[in-house]
Structures are given as C-alpha cells and as structure tokens.
Design a protein around this motif. Structure first.
Motif, PDB file in Angstrom:
ATOM      1  N   LEU A  59      39.694  59.534  38.549  1.00  0.00           N
ATOM      2  CA  LEU A  59      39.436  58.551  37.510  1.00  0.00           C
ATOM      3  C   LEU A  59      38.410  57.517  37.960  1.00  0.00           C
ATOM      4  O   LEU A  59      38.484  57.010  39.084  1.00  0.00           O
ATOM      5  N   VAL A  60      37.486  57.217  37.062  1.00  0.00           N
ATOM      6  CA  VAL A  60      36.500  56.157  37.259  1.00  0.00           C
ATOM      7  C   VAL A  60      36.804  55.052  36.248  1.00  0.00           C
ATOM      8  O   VAL A  60      37.027  55.331  35.071  1.00  0.00           O
ATOM      9  N   ILE A  61      36.823  53.815  36.720  1.00  0.00           N
ATOM     10  CA  ILE A  61      36.986  52.662  35.839  1.00  0.00           C
ATOM     11  C   ILE A  61      35.696  51.860  35.906  1.00  0.00           C
ATOM     12  O   ILE A  61      35.260  51.464  36.984  1.00  0.00           O
ATOM     13  N   GLU A  62      35.092  51.651  34.733  1.00  0.00           N
ATOM     14  CA  GLU A  62      33.863  50.880  34.632  1.00  0.00           C
ATOM     15  C   GLU A  62      34.136  49.607  33.846  1.00  0.00           C
ATOM     16  O   GLU A  62      34.764  49.657  32.784  1.00  0.00           O
ATOM     17  N   LEU A  63      33.707  48.484  34.381  1.00  0.00           N
ATOM     18  CA  LEU A  63      33.789  47.220  33.659  1.00  0.00           C
ATOM     19  C   LEU A  63      32.421  46.958  33.041  1.00  0.00           C
ATOM     20  O   LEU A  63      31.409  46.998  33.737  1.00  0.00           O
ATOM     21  N   ASP A  64      32.403  46.718  31.742  1.00  0.00           N
ATOM     22  CA  ASP A  64      31.151  46.600  31.019  1.00  0.00           C
ATOM     23  C   ASP A  64      30.892  45.183  30.534  1.00  0.00           C
ATOM     24  O   ASP A  64      31.679  44.633  29.767  1.00  0.00           O
ATOM     25  N   VAL A  91      36.569  58.969  32.737  1.00  0.00           N
ATOM     26  CA  VAL A  91      35.936  57.651  32.806  1.00  0.00           C
ATOM     27  C   VAL A  91      36.580  56.737  31.766  1.00  0.00           C
ATOM     28  O   VAL A  91      36.712  57.103  30.607  1.00  0.00           O
ATOM     29  N   ILE A  92      36.972  55.558  32.215  1.00  0.00           N
ATOM     30  CA  ILE A  92      37.510  54.520  31.334  1.00  0.00           C
ATOM     31  C   ILE A  92      36.545  53.343  31.393  1.00  0.00           C
ATOM     32  O   ILE A  92      36.154  52.907  32.482  1.00  0.00           O
ATOM     33  N   ARG A  93      36.173  52.842  30.230  1.00  0.00           N
ATOM     34  CA  ARG A  93      35.283  51.692  30.149  1.00  0.00           C
ATOM     35  C   ARG A  93      36.073  50.517  29.574  1.00  0.00           C
ATOM     36  O   ARG A  93      36.722  50.645  28.540  1.00  0.00           O
ATOM     37  N   ILE A  94      36.007  49.388  30.266  1.00  0.00           N
ATOM     38  CA  ILE A  94      36.731  48.187  29.851  1.00  0.00           C
ATOM     39  C   ILE A  94      35.723  47.043  29.700  1.00  0.00           C
ATOM     40  O   ILE A  94      35.007  46.736  30.656  1.00  0.00           O
ATOM     41  N   PRO A  95      35.671  46.433  28.528  1.00  0.00           N
ATOM     42  CA  PRO A  95      34.766  45.283  28.355  1.00  0.00           C
ATOM     43  C   PRO A  95      35.202  44.110  29.237  1.00  0.00           C
ATOM     44  O   PRO A  95      36.397  43.824  29.367  1.00  0.00           O
ATOM     45  N   ASN A  96      34.223  43.449  29.831  1.00  0.00           N
ATOM     46  CA  ASN A  96      34.526  42.294  30.695  1.00  0.00           C
ATOM     47  C   ASN A  96      35.394  41.265  29.997  1.00  0.00           C
ATOM     48  O   ASN A  96      36.314  40.701  30.597  1.00  0.00           O
ATOM     49  N   GLY A  97      35.101  40.994  28.740  1.00  0.00           N
ATOM     50  CA  GLY A  97      35.859  39.974  28.014  1.00  0.00           C
ATOM     51  C   GLY A  97      37.343  40.276  27.936  1.00  0.00           C
ATOM     52  O   GLY A  97      38.180  39.361  27.923  1.00  0.00           O
ATOM     53  N   LEU A  98      37.684  41.549  27.886  1.00  0.00           N
ATOM     54  CA  LEU A  98      39.089  41.928  27.802  1.00  0.00           C
ATOM     55  C   LEU A  98      39.847  41.585  29.087  1.00  0.00           C
ATOM     56  O   LEU A  98      41.047  41.291  29.045  1.00  0.00           O
ATOM     57  N   ILE A  99      39.145  41.589  30.199  1.00  0.00           N
ATOM     58  CA  ILE A  99      39.773  41.201  31.475  1.00  0.00           C
ATOM     59  C   ILE A  99      40.315  39.779  31.367  1.00  0.00           C
ATOM     60  O   ILE A  99      41.392  39.470  31.877  1.00  0.00           O
ATOM     61  N   TRP A 100      39.574  38.904  30.677  1.00  0.00           N
ATOM     62  CA  TRP A 100      39.991  37.504  30.561  1.00  0.00           C
ATOM     63  C   TRP A 100      40.936  37.268  29.392  1.00  0.00           C
ATOM     64  O   TRP A 100      41.816  36.423  29.472  1.00  0.00           O
ATOM     65  N   GLY A 105      47.536  43.264  29.538  1.00  0.00           N
ATOM     66  CA  GLY A 105      47.382  44.425  28.670  1.00  0.00           C
ATOM     67  C   GLY A 105      46.490  45.485  29.297  1.00  0.00           C
ATOM     68  O   GLY A 105      46.762  46.690  29.197  1.00  0.00           O
ATOM     69  N   VAL A 106      45.411  45.051  29.965  1.00  0.00           N
ATOM     70  CA  VAL A 106      44.518  45.990  30.666  1.00  0.00           C
ATOM     71  C   VAL A 106      45.297  46.712  31.761  1.00  0.00           C
ATOM     72  O   VAL A 106      45.221  47.938  31.900  1.00  0.00           O
ATOM     73  N   CYS A 107      46.062  45.962  32.532  1.00  0.00           N
ATOM     74  CA  CYS A 107      46.848  46.563  33.624  1.00  0.00           C
ATOM     75  C   CYS A 107      47.889  47.540  33.077  1.00  0.00           C
ATOM     76  O   CYS A 107      48.069  48.639  33.630  1.00  0.00           O
ATOM     77  N   ASP A 108      48.563  47.168  31.992  1.00  0.00           N
ATOM     78  CA  ASP A 108      49.551  48.067  31.384  1.00  0.00           C
ATOM     79  C   ASP A 108      48.879  49.340  30.879  1.00  0.00           C
ATOM     80  O   ASP A 108      49.404  50.443  31.057  1.00  0.00           O
ATOM     81  N   TYR A 109      47.711  49.199  30.257  1.00  0.00           N
ATOM     82  CA  TYR A 109      46.955  50.359  29.774  1.00  0.00           C
ATOM     83  C   TYR A 109      46.581  51.278  30.945  1.00  0.00           C
ATOM     84  O   TYR A 109      46.756  52.495  30.869  1.00  0.00           O
ATOM     85  N   LEU A 110      46.077  50.689  32.029  1.00  0.00           N
ATOM     86  CA  LEU A 110      45.702  51.496  33.191  1.00  0.00           C
ATOM     87  C   LEU A 110      46.923  52.190  33.792  1.00  0.00           C
ATOM     88  O   LEU A 110      46.842  53.353  34.202  1.00  0.00           O
ATOM     89  N   ASP A 111      48.052  51.505  33.833  1.00  0.00           N
ATOM     90  CA  ASP A 111      49.281  52.141  34.317  1.00  0.00           C
ATOM     91  C   ASP A 111      49.636  53.355  33.463  1.00  0.00           C
ATOM     92  O   ASP A 111      49.990  54.414  33.991  1.00  0.00           O
TER      93      ASP A 111
END
Length: 122
Positions: A59-64, A91-100, A105-111
């Motif tokens: 798995l690749v995680i990209e922060l966009d 590949v999973i792409r996560i918008p930077n704004g969602l991190i904040w 929720g991001v961590c739960d999704y990745l789990d």
C-alpha cells in the motif's frame, strides 16, 4: 513488474524525509510510525517517491496538497497511480486538509483499509 528504482532520486527521497510537510509529520509521528503494517517514509518505487509505503500491505499513501487539484496535478497523479498499480500496489490519496479537519477519521479509514490488505492470521 520489476521494483528496481532510479538511483538518481535517492538523494531527493532523503531530502524529502528531512523536510516533511506539517501534514506528513502529523500522520507519521502520530499514527503511521508505530503502525503494525510497518510503513516507510518517502520510499523510492520505480521512478516515483511515495509519501508512505507499507511492503506488508502493498500500500502507498499519498498526501495531496492544493497543487494536486489542478488539471495538470490530477493528470500527473493518474499516471503515477497507474504506474504504481502496475507494480501490484494499491494507492490511497488523502487531501492535506482532511488531516487537519478529521485526523481520527483518516486513521480509522486507514485501519479499515489495512485490515483488508493484511491477512488477520498474521
């Protein structure tokens, strides 16, 4: 597909590890660094450098950031994702704004995603 990589970008990957974005630091230090899927940062994969990579999960995680939302950025991301998927990676792409906005929720999704990629009997 062969996983050989372009040795000329190793120094770039090392520099990117030292100069991570605020979002990358948050995800790395507050979640991925200790995850049982064992992630690495700024991993050279073929001709690209992935933000985060788990060999165990393939798995690749990209922060966009905002640059990825442009027409050129979206086209580049599609080519890059296709290349990595040809290597057998997801590949999973996560918008930077969602991190904040929703880090938990991001961590739960990745789990949830990682449970699908890693056999439970391991």
């Amino acid at each position: 597909m062969d996983r050989k990589y372009n040795k000329s970008i190793i120094s770039t990957a090392k520099m990117l590890r030292k100069t991570m974005t605020k979002e990358e630091k948050h995800l790395w230090y507050d979640y991925l660094r200790r995850h049982p899927a064992r992630f690495t940062r700024q991993k050279v994969l073929g001709k690209y450098i992935a933000d985060f990579y788990s060999a165990r999960a393939q798995l690749v995680i990209e922060l966009d950031g905002s640059g990825h939302a442009t027409e050129a950025g979206l086209k580049h991301d599609a080519i890059r994702t296709a290349f990595l998927e040809e290597m057998g990676l997801s590949v999973i792409r996560i918008p930077n704004g969602l991190i904040w906005r929703d880090f938990r929720g991001v961590c739960d999704y990745l789990d949830d995603v990682l449970r699908q990629f890693i056999p439970q009997d391991e």
